[in-house]
Design an enzyme around this catalytic site. Structure first.
Site, PDB file in Angstrom:
ATOM      1  N   GLU A 161       0.794  -1.243   0.000  1.00  0.00           N
ATOM      2  CA  GLU A 161       0.000   0.000   0.000  1.00  0.00           C
ATOM      3  C   GLU A 161       0.823   1.287   0.000  1.00  0.00           C
ATOM      4  O   GLU A 161       0.615   2.160   0.846  1.00  0.00           O
ATOM      5  CB  GLU A 161      -0.958  -0.008   1.201  1.00  0.00           C
ATOM      6  CG  GLU A 161      -1.871  -1.224   1.223  1.00  0.00           C
ATOM      7  CD  GLU A 161      -2.822  -1.252   2.415  1.00  0.00           C
ATOM      8  OE1 GLU A 161      -2.701  -0.398   3.301  1.00  0.00           O
ATOM      9  OE2 GLU A 161      -3.677  -2.152   2.449  1.00  0.00           O
ATOM     10  N   GLU A 266      -5.958 -10.937  -1.390  1.00  0.00           N
ATOM     11  CA  GLU A 266      -6.760 -10.757  -0.168  1.00  0.00           C
ATOM     12  C   GLU A 266      -8.243 -10.727  -0.510  1.00  0.00           C
ATOM     13  O   GLU A 266      -9.004  -9.888  -0.019  1.00  0.00           O
ATOM     14  CB  GLU A 266      -6.355  -9.445   0.545  1.00  0.00           C
ATOM     15  CG  GLU A 266      -4.886  -9.369   0.875  1.00  0.00           C
ATOM     16  CD  GLU A 266      -4.499  -8.135   1.683  1.00  0.00           C
ATOM     17  OE1 GLU A 266      -5.382  -7.449   2.229  1.00  0.00           O
ATOM     18  OE2 GLU A 266      -3.287  -7.853   1.759  1.00  0.00           O
TER      19      GLU A 266
HETATM   20  C1  XIL Z   1      -6.205  -6.816   8.321  1.00  0.00           C
HETATM   21  C2  XIL Z   1      -6.404  -8.031   9.210  1.00  0.00           C
HETATM   22  O1  XIL Z   1      -7.266  -8.932   8.555  1.00  0.00           O
HETATM   23  C3  XIL Z   1      -6.991  -7.614  10.544  1.00  0.00           C
HETATM   24  O2  XIL Z   1      -7.035  -8.728  11.442  1.00  0.00           O
HETATM   25  C4  XIL Z   1      -6.154  -6.484  11.160  1.00  0.00           C
HETATM   26  O3  XIL Z   1      -6.778  -6.043  12.348  1.00  0.00           O
HETATM   27  C5  XIL Z   1      -5.997  -5.341  10.196  1.00  0.00           C
HETATM   28  O4  XIL Z   1      -5.453  -5.821   8.977  1.00  0.00           O
HETATM   29  N1  XIL Z   1      -4.996  -4.941   3.726  1.00  0.00           N
HETATM   30  C6  XIL Z   1      -3.941  -5.715   4.150  1.00  0.00           C
HETATM   31  C7  XIL Z   1      -4.147  -6.655   5.266  1.00  0.00           C
HETATM   32  O5  XIL Z   1      -2.870  -5.713   3.507  1.00  0.00           O
HETATM   33  O6  XIL Z   1      -2.973  -6.853   6.016  1.00  0.00           O
HETATM   34  C8  XIL Z   1      -5.275  -6.201   6.173  1.00  0.00           C
HETATM   35  O7  XIL Z   1      -5.491  -7.205   7.161  1.00  0.00           O
HETATM   36  C9  XIL Z   1      -6.524  -5.907   5.378  1.00  0.00           C
HETATM   37  C10 XIL Z   1      -6.267  -4.829   4.370  1.00  0.00           C
END
Ligand code: XIL
Length: 377
Positions: A161, A266
């Site tokens: 990001e 994701e």
């Molecule tokens: C999220 C996790 O799923 C949660 O448990 C945590 O509290 C916050 O982060 N983008 C990403 C991930 O790259 O690492 C994030 O994961 C969701 C958004």
């Protein structure tokens, strides 16, 4: 006479057909129904994000389903800075090491997530005021962790990001103190520390044209500097009935032209109202809860369930169409109960974004996704 001869031939071939069909159905029963990873084994890897409970196999359903269905694992949180490197001189490798052991035991490769990210940073990093100290942290952090797991994990999301929605560099402590080339620097350090590990750039909304152009420029800059980058991860936090199919397809094509692997890292589909007009996955954005924003606390209405199945079906059709370019599709969690989308961007909602429900039962969308895999490419 002619008729008789033909009938002699037709009858045995019918019998052969019946015997064949019968033996196929027996064979199918013996091997059991297809799992996600088996269904897509000739197309791309299918992954899931795992949390501490799952890594430690404290949840029997998850312990059974994960190795059965998935052939790639991403730690949901356990390799993030705030967990693995809480203080300047302190690393907590325990959970990450357990994940490696879990992967080894089940023969599933681990996708490291993530080395450099502005979110979930340890407090001591947020407190760093000068560029030299941040640079020192940056080098130590990447090289210590990347070297420890080199040869033990498959890949790293080296930077997560780094971009704004318009494709420009996101303002962060890294950009502020190290300048825009910090991304190249991160890949350079990772490349040196982890020669056997694949190195990726990961972000959300990079399927969108402006942000995609920014990601392409960033990747080209890394490549032009002679630094290794092996792939790009499009996070894929999308919304039911609003999945950007066209942009996703354009992105698969555009990113693969850079000669790198394209992944969906994701994937989940929220079914709940968005408190903002923009589609974001910025973990720092929060909004207040109220009944309007949590419309399905007990169960998901059929009409929404159908849209959900349809969107997953169309998505996997698209991934399957581009199976030569798509290297991996990872779902952000195993079942609806586990999903971060129950607590983000609003705390305490009931969301339904994944392929397994709260009782670990595969949803209709799961079966549709399996069906897509078995259809002709
Ligand atoms: C999220 C996790 O799923 C949660 O448990 C945590 O509290 C916050 O982060 N983008 C990403 C991930 O790259 O690492 C994030 O994961 C969701 C958004």
């Amino acid at each position: 006479m002619k008729y008789k001869r033909m009938s002699r031939i037709i009858i045995p071939s019918n019998i052969i057909l019946v015997v064949l069909l019968f033996s196929c159905s027996v064979a199918k029963k013996n091997t059991g129904p297809l799992s996600l990873k088996e269904a897509y084994k000739n197309s791309f890897m299918i992954g899931t994000a795992v949390n501490a409970v799952q890594i430690e196999e404290k949840e029997p359903n998850a312990a059974k389903i994960i190795p059965q269905e998935f052939n790639a694992l991403t730690p949901e949180n356990s390799m993030k800075c705030e967990i693995i490197h809480p203080y300047w001189d302190t690393y907590h490798f325990e959970l990450a090491d357990k994940l490696i052991a879990y992967g080894n035991k089940n023969n599933i490769p681990i996708m490291g997530h993530t080395l450099i990210w502005h979110s979930q940073l340890s407090q001591f990093v947020k407190n760093i005021k000068n560029a030299d100290s941040l640079k020192l942290f940056f080098e130590n952090h990447i090289s210590t962790i990347a070297a420890r797991y080199d040869g033990k994990i498959y890949s790293w999301d080296v930077v997560n990001e780094a971009l704004n929605e318009d494709g420009s560099m996101r303002n962060s402590t890294f950009l502020e103190k190290l300048g825009p080339d910090y991304v190249i620097e991160a890949f350079k350090i990772a490349q040196k520390a982890a020669p056997k590990t694949e190195l990726y750039y990961n972000d959300y909304n990079i399927e969108q044209p402006k942000k995609r152009a920014g990601a392409i420029a960033l990747i080209k800059k890394i490549q032009a500097a002679g630094v290794r980058i092996d792939g790009v991860g499009i996070q894929g936090h999308w919304k039911v009935n609003n999945v950007p199919f066209k942009e996703i397809e354009e992105s698969i094509i555009a990113f693969s032209k850079l000669g790198i692997k394209v992944m969906f890292t994701e994937l989940d589909l929220t079914v709940l109202p968005n408190p903002w007009e923009v589609n974001t996955a910025d973990v720092n954005m929060k909004a207040e809860n109220n009944a309007y924003f949590n419309p399905y606390p007990k169960e998901l209405p059929d009409s929404v369930q159908q849209m959900f199945s349809k969107d997953y079906t169309e998505l996997f059709k698209l991934f399957q169409k581009h199976h030569k370019e798509v290297f991996r599709v990872t779902l952000w969690g195993l079942n609806d109960q586990q999903s971060w989308l129950n607590n983000w961007p609003i705390y305490g909602r009931t969301n339904y974004p994944l392929l397994f429900d709260r009782d670990f039962k595969p949803k209709n969308a799961y079966f549709k996704v399996i069906d897509i895999a078995t259809q002709k490419k």
